[in-house]
Design a protein around this motif. Sequence first.
Motif, mmCIF file in Angstrom:
data_model
loop_
_atom_site.group_PDB
_atom_site.id
_atom_site.type_symbol
_atom_site.label_atom_id
_atom_site.label_comp_id
_atom_site.label_asym_id
_atom_site.label_seq_id
_atom_site.Cartn_x
_atom_site.Cartn_y
_atom_site.Cartn_z
ATOM 1 N N PHE A 33 -0.100 4.849 44.471
ATOM 2 C CA PHE A 33 0.085 5.850 45.523
ATOM 3 C C PHE A 33 1.506 6.402 45.428
ATOM 4 C CE2 PHE A 33 -3.577 4.589 48.200
ATOM 5 C CZ PHE A 33 -3.862 3.361 47.648
ATOM 6 N N TYR A 35 4.293 8.441 47.875
ATOM 7 C CA TYR A 35 4.626 8.901 49.217
ATOM 8 C C TYR A 35 6.005 9.548 49.184
ATOM 9 C CZ TYR A 35 0.773 6.324 51.400
ATOM 10 O OH TYR A 35 -0.471 5.872 51.793
ATOM 11 N N PHE A 45 1.898 11.146 52.556
ATOM 12 C CA PHE A 45 1.086 10.847 51.384
ATOM 13 C C PHE A 45 1.046 12.056 50.458
ATOM 14 C CE2 PHE A 45 -2.221 9.211 48.809
ATOM 15 C CZ PHE A 45 -3.141 10.223 48.608
ATOM 16 N N SER A 48 -2.950 9.747 45.104
ATOM 17 C CA SER A 48 -3.278 8.390 44.688
ATOM 18 C C SER A 48 -4.115 8.433 43.425
ATOM 19 C CB SER A 48 -4.010 7.626 45.787
ATOM 20 O OG SER A 48 -5.241 8.250 46.113
ATOM 21 N N PHE A 91 8.498 7.236 47.216
ATOM 22 C CA PHE A 91 8.066 5.857 47.046
ATOM 23 C C PHE A 91 6.752 5.818 46.286
ATOM 24 C CE2 PHE A 91 10.990 3.268 49.388
ATOM 25 C CZ PHE A 91 11.505 4.078 50.384
ATOM 26 N N HIS A 99 -8.388 0.445 47.592
ATOM 27 C CA HIS A 99 -7.378 1.326 48.161
ATOM 28 C C HIS A 99 -7.128 1.023 49.624
ATOM 29 C CE1 HIS A 99 -11.322 3.163 48.611
ATOM 30 N NE2 HIS A 99 -10.894 3.624 49.746
ATOM 31 N N LEU A 103 -0.524 -2.606 50.256
ATOM 32 C CA LEU A 103 0.283 -1.776 49.366
ATOM 33 C C LEU A 103 1.581 -2.489 49.050
ATOM 34 C CD1 LEU A 103 0.041 1.773 50.985
ATOM 35 C CD2 LEU A 103 -1.277 0.870 49.075
ATOM 36 N N PHE A 105 5.252 -1.786 47.608
ATOM 37 C CA PHE A 105 6.111 -0.627 47.395
ATOM 38 C C PHE A 105 7.202 -0.906 46.376
ATOM 39 C CE2 PHE A 105 5.037 2.712 50.365
ATOM 40 C CZ PHE A 105 4.211 2.061 51.268
ATOM 41 N N LEU B 34 -2.124 -1.952 58.351
ATOM 42 C CA LEU B 34 -0.999 -2.655 57.747
ATOM 43 C C LEU B 34 0.251 -2.452 58.596
ATOM 44 C CD1 LEU B 34 -1.426 -1.521 54.009
ATOM 45 C CD2 LEU B 34 -2.452 -3.493 55.136
ATOM 46 N N TYR B 36 4.476 -2.861 58.286
ATOM 47 C CA TYR B 36 5.571 -3.002 57.343
ATOM 48 C C TYR B 36 6.898 -2.985 58.081
ATOM 49 C CZ TYR B 36 2.643 -2.215 53.236
ATOM 50 O OH TYR B 36 1.703 -2.338 52.257
ATOM 51 N N ALA B 42 12.784 -0.269 50.275
ATOM 52 C CA ALA B 42 11.326 -0.301 50.273
ATOM 53 C C ALA B 42 10.782 -1.054 51.476
ATOM 54 C CB ALA B 42 10.829 -0.967 48.994
ATOM 55 N N PRO B 43 9.690 -0.563 52.052
ATOM 56 C CA PRO B 43 9.028 -1.317 53.115
ATOM 57 C C PRO B 43 8.526 -2.653 52.588
ATOM 58 C CG PRO B 43 8.204 0.929 52.983
ATOM 59 C CD PRO B 43 9.018 0.702 51.755
ATOM 60 N N GLN B 96 -9.253 7.728 50.824
ATOM 61 C CA GLN B 96 -8.521 7.324 49.639
ATOM 62 C C GLN B 96 -7.044 7.064 49.867
ATOM 63 O OE1 GLN B 96 -10.767 10.013 49.407
ATOM 64 N NE2 GLN B 96 -12.262 8.605 48.576
ATOM 65 N N PHE B 98 -3.648 5.726 52.815
ATOM 66 C CA PHE B 98 -3.197 5.175 54.085
ATOM 67 C C PHE B 98 -2.446 6.239 54.856
ATOM 68 C CE2 PHE B 98 -4.129 0.699 53.878
ATOM 69 C CZ PHE B 98 -4.323 0.484 52.534
#
Lengths: 114, 110
Positions: A33, A35, A45, A48, A91, A99, A103, A105, B34, B36, B42-43, B96, B98
């Motif tokens: 992904f 971002y 976003f 992906s 990111f 998916h 996640l 990062f 989620l 974070y 970074a998260p 697809q 978040f």
Amino acid sequence: GEEVAQTPKHLVRGEGQKAKLYCAPIKGHSYVFWYQQVLKNEFKFLISFQNENVFDETGMPKERFSAKCLPNSPCSLEIQATKLEDSAVYFCASSQQSHTGELFFGEGSRLTVL
Amino acid sequence: EDKVVQSPLSLVVHEGDTVTLNCSYEVTNFRSLLWYKQEKKAPTFLFMLTSSGIEKKSGRLSSILDKKELFSILNITATQTGDSAIYLCAWGNYGQNFVFGPGTRLSVLP
């Protein structure tokens, strides 16, 4: 690798120049992904991938942004003819199976457009 | 359009206080949530929630999900200065990607 690796950490471009960012996902992760985060605000976003196939590109600006994930190569995000508003931290995150799983990062690539 | 709302957007507390951060959503076909923590870069992952009513705990942090009322909370007890960060929630649907909320900026003062 054990972590998502993004390069470069920092990139400075003049308006109109091209910028290219790279991301190596965690080994074994099928989903990647991208971002965009402007000034520690919301994560926007962009796109992906599932392996080398685009999964969802609904967040990608149509004109100047492109991205690829090719086999045996880091994924890339390219911005043609950068604008001031492209300045942000980009990111990359990867996910193992689905998916909708966790996640992971990378540290991000900070793009500054002057 | 899917939307995630977090509140408060900013919070200042003193060490030892307990805080509750809220995350609500309007997301179609919910699949997972989620949480974070983002400090400088970074998260870092805190929790993933998929079922209503089951609390997840990690040390002083805990989180729970209410799928009927469409929200989640993140609790931090006995806060420390190291808890100062932006806390992000993200909703995963059967699509697809978040959808991230704007985050709550928490500052814990000594």
